[in-house]
Design a protein around this motif. Structure first.
Motif, PDB file in Angstrom:
ATOM      1  N   SER A  86      -1.778 -10.589  -1.887  1.00  0.00           N
ATOM      2  CA  SER A  86      -2.928 -11.049  -2.670  1.00  0.00           C
ATOM      3  C   SER A  86      -4.044 -11.522  -1.747  1.00  0.00           C
ATOM      4  CB  SER A  86      -2.495 -12.104  -3.700  1.00  0.00           C
ATOM      5  OG  SER A  86      -2.632 -13.393  -3.191  1.00  0.00           O
ATOM      6  N   GLU A  87      -3.699 -12.130  -0.603  1.00  0.00           N
ATOM      7  CA  GLU A  87      -4.739 -12.550   0.357  1.00  0.00           C
ATOM      8  C   GLU A  87      -5.462 -11.335   0.940  1.00  0.00           C
ATOM      9  OE1 GLU A  87      -3.181 -14.933   3.549  1.00  0.00           O
ATOM     10  OE2 GLU A  87      -2.833 -16.573   2.124  1.00  0.00           O
ATOM     11  N   GLN A  88      -4.669 -10.378   1.412  1.00  0.00           N
ATOM     12  CA  GLN A  88      -5.275  -9.226   2.092  1.00  0.00           C
ATOM     13  C   GLN A  88      -6.117  -8.372   1.150  1.00  0.00           C
ATOM     14  OE1 GLN A  88      -3.382  -6.936   4.931  1.00  0.00           O
ATOM     15  NE2 GLN A  88      -2.492  -8.661   6.012  1.00  0.00           N
ATOM     16  N   LEU A  89      -5.703  -8.322  -0.114  1.00  0.00           N
ATOM     17  CA  LEU A  89      -6.403  -7.421  -1.029  1.00  0.00           C
ATOM     18  C   LEU A  89      -7.386  -8.158  -1.939  1.00  0.00           C
ATOM     19  CD1 LEU A  89      -3.345  -5.146  -1.843  1.00  0.00           C
ATOM     20  CD2 LEU A  89      -5.180  -4.682  -0.232  1.00  0.00           C
ATOM     21  N   GLY A  90      -7.387  -9.475  -1.844  1.00  0.00           N
ATOM     22  CA  GLY A  90      -8.368 -10.253  -2.599  1.00  0.00           C
ATOM     23  C   GLY A  90      -8.156 -10.238  -4.104  1.00  0.00           C
ATOM     24  N   VAL A  91      -6.918 -10.135  -4.563  1.00  0.00           N
ATOM     25  CA  VAL A  91      -6.636 -10.232  -6.011  1.00  0.00           C
ATOM     26  C   VAL A  91      -5.481 -11.217  -6.230  1.00  0.00           C
ATOM     27  CG1 VAL A  91      -7.433  -7.899  -6.601  1.00  0.00           C
ATOM     28  CG2 VAL A  91      -5.052  -8.245  -5.949  1.00  0.00           C
ATOM     29  N   SER A  92      -5.286 -11.622  -7.490  1.00  0.00           N
ATOM     30  CA  SER A  92      -4.266 -12.645  -7.763  1.00  0.00           C
ATOM     31  C   SER A  92      -2.845 -12.082  -7.584  1.00  0.00           C
ATOM     32  CB  SER A  92      -4.422 -13.154  -9.186  1.00  0.00           C
ATOM     33  OG  SER A  92      -4.008 -12.130 -10.076  1.00  0.00           O
ATOM     34  N   ARG A  93      -1.882 -12.991  -7.461  1.00  0.00           N
ATOM     35  CA  ARG A  93      -0.492 -12.545  -7.322  1.00  0.00           C
ATOM     36  C   ARG A  93       0.005 -11.887  -8.607  1.00  0.00           C
ATOM     37  NH1 ARG A  93       2.681 -17.297  -4.270  1.00  0.00           N
ATOM     38  NH2 ARG A  93       4.455 -16.019  -4.855  1.00  0.00           N
ATOM     39  N   THR A  94      -0.543 -12.337  -9.728  1.00  0.00           N
ATOM     40  CA  THR A  94      -0.154 -11.696 -11.001  1.00  0.00           C
ATOM     41  C   THR A  94      -0.647 -10.255 -11.028  1.00  0.00           C
ATOM     42  OG1 THR A  94      -0.711 -13.847 -11.920  1.00  0.00           O
ATOM     43  CG2 THR A  94      -0.144 -12.101 -13.496  1.00  0.00           C
ATOM     44  N   ALA A  95      -1.873 -10.044 -10.522  1.00  0.00           N
ATOM     45  CA  ALA A  95      -2.404  -8.669 -10.492  1.00  0.00           C
ATOM     46  C   ALA A  95      -1.517  -7.797  -9.602  1.00  0.00           C
ATOM     47  CB  ALA A  95      -3.846  -8.683  -9.978  1.00  0.00           C
ATOM     48  N   ILE A  96      -1.111  -8.336  -8.452  1.00  0.00           N
ATOM     49  CA  ILE A  96      -0.223  -7.584  -7.545  1.00  0.00           C
ATOM     50  C   ILE A  96       1.055  -7.200  -8.297  1.00  0.00           C
ATOM     51  CG2 ILE A  96       1.217  -7.758  -5.460  1.00  0.00           C
ATOM     52  CD1 ILE A  96      -1.682  -7.671  -4.667  1.00  0.00           C
ATOM     53  N   TRP A  97       1.626  -8.169  -8.996  1.00  0.00           N
ATOM     54  CA  TRP A  97       2.877  -7.943  -9.705  1.00  0.00           C
ATOM     55  C   TRP A  97       2.725  -6.826 -10.747  1.00  0.00           C
ATOM     56  CZ3 TRP A  97       3.999  -9.171 -14.963  1.00  0.00           C
ATOM     57  CH2 TRP A  97       5.359  -9.124 -15.291  1.00  0.00           C
ATOM     58  N   LYS A  98       1.551  -6.813 -11.429  1.00  0.00           N
ATOM     59  CA  LYS A  98       1.305  -5.754 -12.432  1.00  0.00           C
ATOM     60  C   LYS A  98       1.215  -4.376 -11.768  1.00  0.00           C
ATOM     61  CE  LYS A  98      -0.892  -8.327 -16.153  1.00  0.00           C
ATOM     62  NZ  LYS A  98      -2.166  -8.914 -16.554  1.00  0.00           N
ATOM     63  N   HIS A  99       0.532  -4.332 -10.632  1.00  0.00           N
ATOM     64  CA  HIS A  99       0.417  -3.044  -9.930  1.00  0.00           C
ATOM     65  C   HIS A  99       1.778  -2.573  -9.415  1.00  0.00           C
ATOM     66  CE1 HIS A  99      -3.849  -2.538 -10.201  1.00  0.00           C
ATOM     67  NE2 HIS A  99      -4.095  -3.719  -9.664  1.00  0.00           N
ATOM     68  N   ILE A 100       2.583  -3.532  -8.945  1.00  0.00           N
ATOM     69  CA  ILE A 100       3.924  -3.166  -8.455  1.00  0.00           C
ATOM     70  C   ILE A 100       4.728  -2.542  -9.606  1.00  0.00           C
ATOM     71  CG2 ILE A 100       6.144  -4.127  -7.673  1.00  0.00           C
ATOM     72  CD1 ILE A 100       4.346  -4.344  -5.336  1.00  0.00           C
ATOM     73  N   ASN A 101       4.611  -3.133 -10.782  1.00  0.00           N
ATOM     74  CA  ASN A 101       5.333  -2.585 -11.933  1.00  0.00           C
ATOM     75  C   ASN A 101       4.841  -1.191 -12.294  1.00  0.00           C
ATOM     76  OD1 ASN A 101       7.179  -4.545 -12.256  1.00  0.00           O
ATOM     77  ND2 ASN A 101       5.988  -5.722 -13.751  1.00  0.00           N
ATOM     78  N   ALA A 102       3.519  -0.993 -12.183  1.00  0.00           N
ATOM     79  CA  ALA A 102       2.972   0.339 -12.478  1.00  0.00           C
ATOM     80  C   ALA A 102       3.500   1.351 -11.461  1.00  0.00           C
ATOM     81  CB  ALA A 102       1.447   0.293 -12.448  1.00  0.00           C
ATOM     82  N   LEU A 103       3.600   0.937 -10.201  1.00  0.00           N
ATOM     83  CA  LEU A 103       4.132   1.833  -9.171  1.00  0.00           C
ATOM     84  C   LEU A 103       5.591   2.173  -9.468  1.00  0.00           C
ATOM     85  CD1 LEU A 103       2.527   0.261  -5.977  1.00  0.00           C
ATOM     86  CD2 LEU A 103       2.178   2.590  -6.807  1.00  0.00           C
ATOM     87  N   ARG A 104       6.331   1.171  -9.937  1.00  0.00           N
ATOM     88  CA  ARG A 104       7.742   1.426 -10.289  1.00  0.00           C
ATOM     89  C   ARG A 104       7.823   2.483 -11.384  1.00  0.00           C
ATOM     90  NH1 ARG A 104       9.201  -4.854 -10.057  1.00  0.00           N
ATOM     91  NH2 ARG A 104      10.160  -4.926  -7.980  1.00  0.00           N
ATOM     92  N   GLU A 105       6.864   2.406 -12.324  1.00  0.00           N
ATOM     93  CA  GLU A 105       6.867   3.403 -13.403  1.00  0.00           C
ATOM     94  C   GLU A 105       6.575   4.801 -12.883  1.00  0.00           C
ATOM     95  OE1 GLU A 105       4.555   2.216 -16.857  1.00  0.00           O
ATOM     96  OE2 GLU A 105       5.995   0.560 -17.070  1.00  0.00           O
ATOM     97  N   GLU A 106       5.803   4.878 -11.801  1.00  0.00           N
ATOM     98  CA  GLU A 106       5.535   6.198 -11.193  1.00  0.00           C
ATOM     99  C   GLU A 106       6.746   6.717 -10.428  1.00  0.00           C
ATOM    100  OE1 GLU A 106       2.081   6.344  -8.655  1.00  0.00           O
ATOM    101  OE2 GLU A 106       0.784   5.661 -10.287  1.00  0.00           O
ATOM    102  N   GLY A 107       7.758   5.863 -10.256  1.00  0.00           N
ATOM    103  CA  GLY A 107       8.977   6.330  -9.587  1.00  0.00           C
ATOM    104  C   GLY A 107       9.235   5.663  -8.245  1.00  0.00           C
ATOM    105  N   TYR A 108       8.366   4.731  -7.844  1.00  0.00           N
ATOM    106  CA  TYR A 108       8.595   4.034  -6.574  1.00  0.00           C
ATOM    107  C   TYR A 108       9.714   3.011  -6.750  1.00  0.00           C
ATOM    108  CZ  TYR A 108       4.471   6.147  -4.578  1.00  0.00           C
ATOM    109  OH  TYR A 108       3.576   7.065  -4.101  1.00  0.00           O
ATOM    110  N   ASN A 109      10.653   3.004  -5.810  1.00  0.00           N
ATOM    111  CA  ASN A 109      11.726   2.009  -5.860  1.00  0.00           C
ATOM    112  C   ASN A 109      11.302   0.836  -4.969  1.00  0.00           C
ATOM    113  OD1 ASN A 109      14.000   0.494  -5.591  1.00  0.00           O
ATOM    114  ND2 ASN A 109      15.350   2.181  -4.951  1.00  0.00           N
TER     115      ASN A 109
END
Ligand code: BTX
Length: 328
Positions: free
Chosen positions: A23-46
């Motif tokens: 979140s520091e490096q990308l300038g967004v909240s930790r919740t936003a990071i968590w949402k993107h991680i979940n979206a990546l998981r849906e694309e098939g990323y483990n």
């Protein structure tokens, strides 16, 4: 943002990267990071997450996005820009639109699925989701339009070479635009050009390669003449590795031709990988049918056929079938 998160996770393959650091490096909240991680998981990323330690990327899916392809791509021109679509009409149509709008040479359009994939003369190209490589490349060669057929040969050699490198399967080239294995089609290439009398605006090289389909993924009417690398090899093949190898091989042959005017190497490779030279073929042009032995291809990429009576023909377009083999 998702791409940036992936870049960071890939940069530290063995370590957990904390949500705080992301979140520091990308300038967004930790919740936003968590949402993107979940979206990546849906694309098939483990992506594993451990409380107080962070995230670690365990496995990436075999999808053909820019992040996945460019990571280990060794080219200077092709694939510097990659546009990836989950679903599209035809990558060739998209590439032509973009070329008209001034897209740079080397731009690559890839889709997981095509709804209106095209072959030559309006035929359909079956392109099931996530199974094959459906890809178009924009080229702007500074050569005369009469050289256009050479780009089909050049692309066929690059694809055949790449398939051989990645799978070790001795696929062959069938003039002018197919890659075959035991007389079944693994790949088709559709080259389209926009040109004036004395210069080429752009060339779009579109390739459809059957990779991980099972025979049931093809409609019945082509099951007898189509196959996939997985069907032949008996195992899944990495589409990402193959895309990279195709772009690297194509760039090498392309630059040799347009910068050094050297087409000899392509011709030699083409001949060594040809599935039709020396065989009896039937060539169908617009109105006539020519039957004879395919004896050579010339410097311009035309197929030379010798009839029984000794008459020689140069074929520059049309459909060629091997006589007696599945009618294909
Ligand atoms: P072609 O005209 O030589 O071959 C088309 C014929 O091949 C069809 O009529 C059908 O019989 C058969 N066919 C259709 N789908 C498949 C398949 N998946 N595998 C084997 N045989 C098939 C060849 O045309 C050029 C194809 C280029 C496809 C690429 S995909 C990316 C780009 N976008 C686009 O719309 N076309 C190109």
């Amino acid at each position: 943002m998702r791409e940036k998160i992936l870049h960071l996770l890939k940069k530290y393959p063995q370590e957990h990267v904390s949500g705080e650091k992301l979140s520091e490096q990308l300038g967004v909240s930790r919740t936003a990071i968590w949402k993107h991680i979940n979206a990546l998981r849906e694309e098939g990323y483990n992506i594993e997450s451990i409380p107080r330690k962070g995230y670690i990327l365990r496995e990436s899916p075999d999808i053909l996005t820019a992040v996945e392809i460019q990571g280990e791509l060794h080219t200077s021109l092709l694939g510097k820009k990659i546009m990836h679509f989950d679903s599209i009409g035809s990558t060739n149509d998209k590439a032509k639109d973009l070329a008209l709008q001034g897209a740079e040479e080397g731009t690559v359009i890839i889709a997981e699925e095509q709804i209106k994939g095209r072959g030559r003369r309006g035929s359909q190209w079956v392109s099931p989701k996530g199974k094959g490589i459906w890809m178009s490349i924009i080229l702007r060669p500074d050569v005369l339009p009469k050289n256009a057929p050479k780009f089909t040969l050049l692309s066929a050699v690059a694809v055949a070479q790449a398939i051989r490198e990645v799978t070790a399967l001795p696929v062959q080239i069938k003039w002018p635009n197919d890659i075959i294995y035991q007389n079944k089609k693994v790949c088709g290439i559709l080259t389209e050009m926009s040109a004036e009398m004395d210069f080429i605006n752009y060339i779009v090289v579109g390739m459809g390669i059957n990779i991980n389909e099972s025979i049931k993924d093809f409609p019945e009417e082509i099951q007898g003449k189509a196959t996939s690398l997985r069907e032949i090899k008996g195992e899944n093949i990495s589409r990402q590795r193959l895309v990279r190898s195709i772009l690297e091989n194509l760039e090498k042959f392309y630059l040799e031709f347009v910068k050094e005017q050297n087409f000899q190497k392509v011709l030699e490779l083409w001949k060594s990988m040809s599935g039709i030279l020396g065989k009896e073929v039937r060539a169908m042009g617009n109105n006539d049918v020519i039957q004879g032995i395919a004896v050579d291809i010339n410097q311009e990429g035309a197929l030379i056929i010798k009839e029984d009576n000794g008459k020689i023909h140069e074929i520059t377009f049309g459909e060629v079938s091997l006589r007696g083999v599945n009618g294909y």
